[in-house]
Design a protein around this motif. Structure first.
Motif, PDB file in Angstrom:
ATOM      1  N   UNK A   1       0.833  -1.200   0.000  1.00  8.84           N
ATOM      2  CA  UNK A   1       0.000   0.000   0.000  1.00  8.84           C
ATOM      3  C   UNK A   1       0.870   1.253   0.000  1.00  8.84           C
ATOM      4  N   UNK A   2       1.907   1.271   0.788  1.00 13.08           N
ATOM      5  CA  UNK A   2       2.801   2.425   0.825  1.00 13.08           C
ATOM      6  C   UNK A   2       3.467   2.627  -0.538  1.00 13.08           C
ATOM      7  N   UNK A   3       3.894   1.535  -1.176  1.00 12.47           N
ATOM      8  CA  UNK A   3       4.484   1.633  -2.516  1.00 12.47           C
ATOM      9  C   UNK A   3       3.495   2.206  -3.519  1.00 12.47           C
ATOM     10  N   UNK A   4       2.240   1.777  -3.439  1.00 15.07           N
ATOM     11  CA  UNK A   4       1.203   2.301  -4.334  1.00 15.07           C
ATOM     12  C   UNK A   4       0.963   3.794  -4.108  1.00 15.07           C
ATOM     13  N   UNK A   5       0.996   4.214  -2.851  1.00 17.46           N
ATOM     14  CA  UNK A   5       0.822   5.636  -2.539  1.00 17.46           C
ATOM     15  C   UNK A   5       1.946   6.461  -3.162  1.00 17.46           C
TER      16      UNK A   5
ATOM     17  N   UNK B   1      12.953   6.076   2.743  1.00 23.11           N
ATOM     18  CA  UNK B   1      12.061   5.500   3.742  1.00 23.11           C
ATOM     19  C   UNK B   1      10.634   5.819   3.380  1.00 23.11           C
ATOM     20  N   UNK B   2       9.937   6.528   4.264  1.00 24.25           N
ATOM     21  CA  UNK B   2       8.544   6.912   4.012  1.00 24.25           C
ATOM     22  C   UNK B   2       8.426   8.376   3.601  1.00 24.25           C
TER      23      UNK B   2
ATOM     24  N   UNK C   1       2.901   9.239   6.275  1.00 18.55           N
ATOM     25  CA  UNK C   1       2.839   8.741   7.649  1.00 18.55           C
ATOM     26  C   UNK C   1       1.769   7.677   7.759  1.00 18.55           C
ATOM     27  N   UNK C   2       2.154   6.528   8.296  1.00 20.85           N
ATOM     28  CA  UNK C   2       1.230   5.419   8.499  1.00 20.85           C
ATOM     29  C   UNK C   2       0.802   5.434   9.965  1.00 20.85           C
TER      30      UNK C   2
END
Length: 100
Positions: free
Chosen positions: A7-11, A42-43, A94-95
């Motif tokens: 999901x983070x990669x898709x974002x 990172x993020x 930010x998750x």
């Protein structure tokens, strides 16, 4: 609930597909500048602009999408000399409620 790396990669991919250019106010003149490079730290998404062709007082910076709409903007206050200069937008993802 667990947020997965997918999901983070898709974002990040989606955000990158919409980011197109930067707009800077240099000595009172609006300048649209193409992206020099992007990277993921990172993020955080880092979008870099090389302000090589202009010099003067820089008082505003914005990140624009592919329709010319502002995604991030704000005042700045620095003087750009004749030599190269890299301006960077760092955009954190930010998750909350679970990590990747």
């Amino acid at each position: 609930m667990q947020v997965h790396e997918r999901l983070i990669n898709l974002l990040f991919q989606t955000l990158l597909s919409h980011v197109r250019k930067g707009r800077f106010l240099i000595d009172g003149t609006e300048r649209n500048i193409e992206i020099f490079r992007t990277e993921r730290l990172g993020n955080t998404l880092r979008v870099m602009f090389y302000l090589n062709d202009y010099h003067g007082h820089v008082t505003y910076a914005a990140l624009l999408d592919n329709q010319g709409e502002i995604l991030v903007d704000g005042p700045t206050n620095f003087y750009k000399e004749h030599t190269g200069f890299m301006y960077v937008f760092d955009i954190p993802i930010t998750v909350e409620g679970g990590g990747a």
